[in-house]
Design an enzyme around this catalytic site. Sequence first.
Site, PDB file in Angstrom:
ATOM      1  N   ASP A 172      93.415-118.294  47.392  1.00 24.08           N
ATOM      2  CA  ASP A 172      93.369-118.238  45.926  1.00 24.08           C
ATOM      3  C   ASP A 172      91.977-118.565  45.406  1.00 24.08           C
ATOM      4  OD1 ASP A 172      93.800-120.959  46.792  1.00 24.08           O
ATOM      5  OD2 ASP A 172      94.308-121.507  44.732  1.00 24.08           O
TER       6      ASP A 172
ATOM      7  N   GLU B 203      95.423-123.610  46.355  1.00 24.97           N
ATOM      8  CA  GLU B 203      94.571-124.759  46.645  1.00 24.97           C
ATOM      9  C   GLU B 203      93.848-125.241  45.388  1.00 24.97           C
ATOM     10  OE1 GLU B 203      91.082-127.142  47.648  1.00 24.97           O
ATOM     11  OE2 GLU B 203      91.072-125.207  46.639  1.00 24.97           O
TER      12      GLU B 203
HETATM   13 ZN   LIG Z   1      87.951-124.014  48.026  1.00 23.25          ZN
END
Ligand SMILES: [Zn+2]
Length: 359
Positions: A74, A129
């Site tokens: 992501d 994340e």
């Molecule tokens: Zn990162």
Amino acid sequence: MADTPLDLTSDAAALTAQLVDFPSESGGEKPLADAVEAALRALPHLTVDRYGNNVVARTDLGRTERVILAGHVDTVPIADNVPSRLDEDGVLWGCGTCDMKSGVAVQLRIAATVPAPNRDLTFVFYDNEEVAAHLNGLGKVAEAHPDWLEGDFAVLLEPSDGQVEGGCQGTLRVLLRTAGERAHSARGWMGSNAIHAAAPILRRLAEYEPRRPVIDGLEYREGLNAVRIEGGVAGNVIPDACTVTVNFRYAPDRSGEEALAHVREVFADCGVEEFVVDDHSGAALPGLSHPAAAAFIEAVGGTPQPKYGWTDVSRFSALGVPAVNYGPGNPHLAHKRDERVETAKVLACEERLRAWLTA
Ligand SMILES: [Zn+2]
């Protein structure tokens, strides 16, 4: 483009551009996770598993050591910086070039081009994340399928400017509450002031001398700091409550419990009425003395650096797997509108990892 398959025969720099042109803001990773899964399933030497938008692929060659290469797919929200653009100096611009599609490209290239590595390999591609910790895909896999993350050593290809960053510090946030008794401030002697009662806490913080322990040759720097203070009722009232929020950043030679015990001890005689743990993420040992790590450091070169901030290496550490950050991006460029990566560094990262895994 979001519907073209990934071409793992292009080099890591060209593959980074493909990945950047495949938007995957946190929460919207599915199309890219699908493409990663499809590309890996086409490689006969890998076994591929999927959990949500997290893809895990592994070799099973019966080697004595297993190494994990991990990265998040992501990105932060796009800021008019997709599709990617390669300039005449070999710099690739765009959202995720640095953090961390260049690292993911290196993972994919190793997966595709090293079918018989000298250590068994596990590739982890995870989502979410860049958002709240409870959504983190690596955390979800660790919870649901901890066996998928078994290994001797892990490398997270987060941007580290081609330097090895070992371990990470833990972070503990506690609320220290003091009590008093309300009274009209015209007759302050009738009450007791909770803000004044916080003075011993502040004095202890100001006088605190943080440690700088050396672990596996890396010097860490602890810190104990007030990060917020709240108190007061009204302009004419002696306050009956005050809260000092304290953040302890601690080195990985302390366990979470030891860190907590240390903070309790520091403030033991400061008149704290209530001690509340607000947030706690453990530290990760660098583990550089492990043979697989030592061979890695030798292969990639440079002097390992300590990681002061908290990172996902700590999730591996919690599973008993020493881990480091090592990726081609410059961390200072992460999340910026003018995010970019030098393609030469992406290719160098790929080459060094290949050298380590084929020596
Ligand atoms: Zn990162």
